[in-house]
Design a protein around this motif. Structure first.
Motif, short mmCIF file in Angstrom:
data_model
loop_
_atom_site.label_atom_id
_atom_site.label_comp_id
_atom_site.label_asym_id
_atom_site.label_seq_id
_atom_site.Cartn_x
_atom_site.Cartn_y
_atom_site.Cartn_z
N PRO A 214 0.84 -1.20 0.00
CA PRO A 214 0.00 0.00 0.00
C PRO A 214 0.88 1.25 0.00
CG PRO A 214 0.12 -0.90 2.21
CD PRO A 214 0.85 -1.87 1.30
N PRO A 215 0.34 2.37 -0.46
CA PRO A 215 1.11 3.61 -0.38
C PRO A 215 1.25 4.04 1.08
CG PRO A 215 -1.10 4.07 -1.19
CD PRO A 215 -0.96 2.57 -1.07
N PRO A 216 2.27 4.86 1.37
CA PRO A 216 2.33 5.37 2.73
C PRO A 216 1.12 6.27 2.99
CG PRO A 216 3.96 6.46 1.35
CD PRO A 216 3.31 5.39 0.52
N GLU A 217 0.82 6.47 4.23
CA GLU A 217 -0.32 7.32 4.56
C GLU A 217 0.00 8.76 4.15
OE1 GLU A 217 -1.42 6.87 8.67
OE2 GLU A 217 -1.21 4.70 8.54
N PRO A 218 -1.01 9.52 3.75
CA PRO A 218 -0.75 10.95 3.49
C PRO A 218 -0.18 11.59 4.75
CG PRO A 218 -2.91 10.35 2.70
CD PRO A 218 -2.39 9.17 3.49
N ALA A 219 0.55 12.64 4.57
CA ALA A 219 1.24 13.29 5.69
C ALA A 219 0.27 13.66 6.81
CB ALA A 219 1.95 14.54 5.19
N ASP A 220 0.69 13.40 8.04
CA ASP A 220 -0.12 13.81 9.19
C ASP A 220 0.41 15.10 9.79
OD1 ASP A 220 2.12 12.98 10.69
OD2 ASP A 220 1.22 11.06 11.16
N THR A 221 1.63 15.49 9.41
CA THR A 221 2.20 16.75 9.86
C THR A 221 2.81 17.47 8.67
OG1 THR A 221 2.73 15.75 12.00
CG2 THR A 221 3.82 17.83 11.47
N ILE A 222 2.33 18.66 8.40
CA ILE A 222 2.86 19.50 7.32
C ILE A 222 3.02 20.90 7.89
CG2 ILE A 222 2.51 20.40 5.00
CD1 ILE A 222 0.51 18.14 4.49
N LEU B 270 1.72 26.74 -0.68
CA LEU B 270 0.44 26.37 -0.09
C LEU B 270 -0.50 25.89 -1.19
CD1 LEU B 270 -1.11 26.37 2.62
CD2 LEU B 270 -1.94 28.65 2.01
N CYS B 271 -1.16 24.79 -0.99
CA CYS B 271 -2.16 24.17 -1.88
C CYS B 271 -1.55 23.42 -3.07
CB CYS B 271 -3.20 25.18 -2.36
SG CYS B 271 -4.10 25.96 -1.00
N ASP B 272 -0.22 23.29 -3.15
CA ASP B 272 0.37 22.42 -4.18
C ASP B 272 -0.11 20.99 -3.94
OD1 ASP B 272 1.78 24.41 -5.44
OD2 ASP B 272 3.76 23.75 -4.77
N ASP C 213 -8.27 26.12 6.67
CA ASP C 213 -8.78 25.65 5.38
C ASP C 213 -8.48 26.66 4.28
OD1 ASP C 213 -9.80 23.22 6.25
OD2 ASP C 213 -11.66 24.14 6.92
N ALA C 214 -7.19 26.84 3.95
CA ALA C 214 -6.80 27.81 2.95
C ALA C 214 -6.93 27.27 1.53
CB ALA C 214 -5.36 28.25 3.20
N CYS C 215 -6.99 25.96 1.38
CA CYS C 215 -7.05 25.35 0.05
C CYS C 215 -8.49 25.03 -0.33
CB CYS C 215 -6.22 24.07 0.00
SG CYS C 215 -4.48 24.33 0.39
N PRO C 216 -8.81 25.23 -1.62
CA PRO C 216 -10.17 24.91 -2.07
C PRO C 216 -10.45 23.42 -2.06
CG PRO C 216 -8.82 25.71 -3.91
CD PRO C 216 -7.99 25.75 -2.67
N VAL D 48 -0.65 20.50 0.03
CA VAL D 48 0.23 21.16 0.99
C VAL D 48 -0.63 22.18 1.73
CG1 VAL D 48 2.23 22.67 1.28
CG2 VAL D 48 2.28 20.85 -0.43
N GLU D 49 -0.91 21.89 2.97
CA GLU D 49 -1.63 22.79 3.84
C GLU D 49 -1.19 22.48 5.26
OE1 GLU D 49 -5.83 22.11 3.35
OE2 GLU D 49 -5.53 19.98 3.11
N GLU D 50 -1.03 23.51 6.05
CA GLU D 50 -0.51 23.29 7.39
C GLU D 50 -1.41 22.31 8.14
OE1 GLU D 50 1.58 25.78 10.97
OE2 GLU D 50 0.70 26.87 9.30
N ARG D 51 -0.78 21.29 8.73
CA ARG D 51 -1.52 20.20 9.34
C ARG D 51 -0.75 19.68 10.55
NH1 ARG D 51 -5.02 16.19 7.15
NH2 ARG D 51 -4.98 17.34 5.21
#
Length: 130
Positions: A31-39, A91-93, A127-130, A116-119
């Motif tokens: 499986p793929p790695p989990e999406p980032a939990d800290t950004i 941000l939002c890439d 919620d800066a990204c659409p 890419v959003e602060e997490r």
């Protein structure tokens, strides 16, 4: 006596058939790695983000920025099942993440995307990204 020998033979045959079937059973894909939990944005370098998440222990994790067409590869050298990567981004890439395990014949997972959003581990900071 004959009945006991036939029973032992039947049990041995059943065990050999079951062990042979286990060798032929298909394995699940990596499986793929989990999406980032800290950004979070880097405190030292503008335009660089620090990305962390869970992966398979010992995996080689690749992160690719679709906008810049650049990527970073990092090994989980301590084998703790975590990746920590810095990558140039805005941000939002949209980033793609996947992993590869050398010990399994170089098996590579599918890619998974995230923004890419602060997490933090608790969720998105804003919620800066659409």
């Amino acid at each position: 006596m004959f009945r006991r020998a036939a029973l032992h033979l039947a049990v041995a045959l059943a065990i050999s058939l079951l062990s042979g079937a286990a060798c032929l059973s298909p394995t699940l894909p990596l499986p793929p790695p989990e999406p980032a939990d800290t950004i979070r944005p880097s405190a030292d370098r503008e335009g660089v983000w620090q990305i962390s998440g869970n992966c398979s222990p010992g995996a080689r994790v690749s992160l690719f920025n679709e906008r810049t067409q650049r990527g970073v590869i990092e090994d989980d050298t301590d084998g703790n099942g975590r990746y920590h990567i810095e990558i140039e981004a805005q941000l939002c890439d949209t980033l793609l993440v996947w992993q590869k395990l050398e010990g399994t014949g170089g098996e590579e997972s599918e890619a998974q995307s995230f923004l890419v959003e602060e997490r933090t581990p608790l969720g998105v900071v804003n919620d800066a990204c659409p």
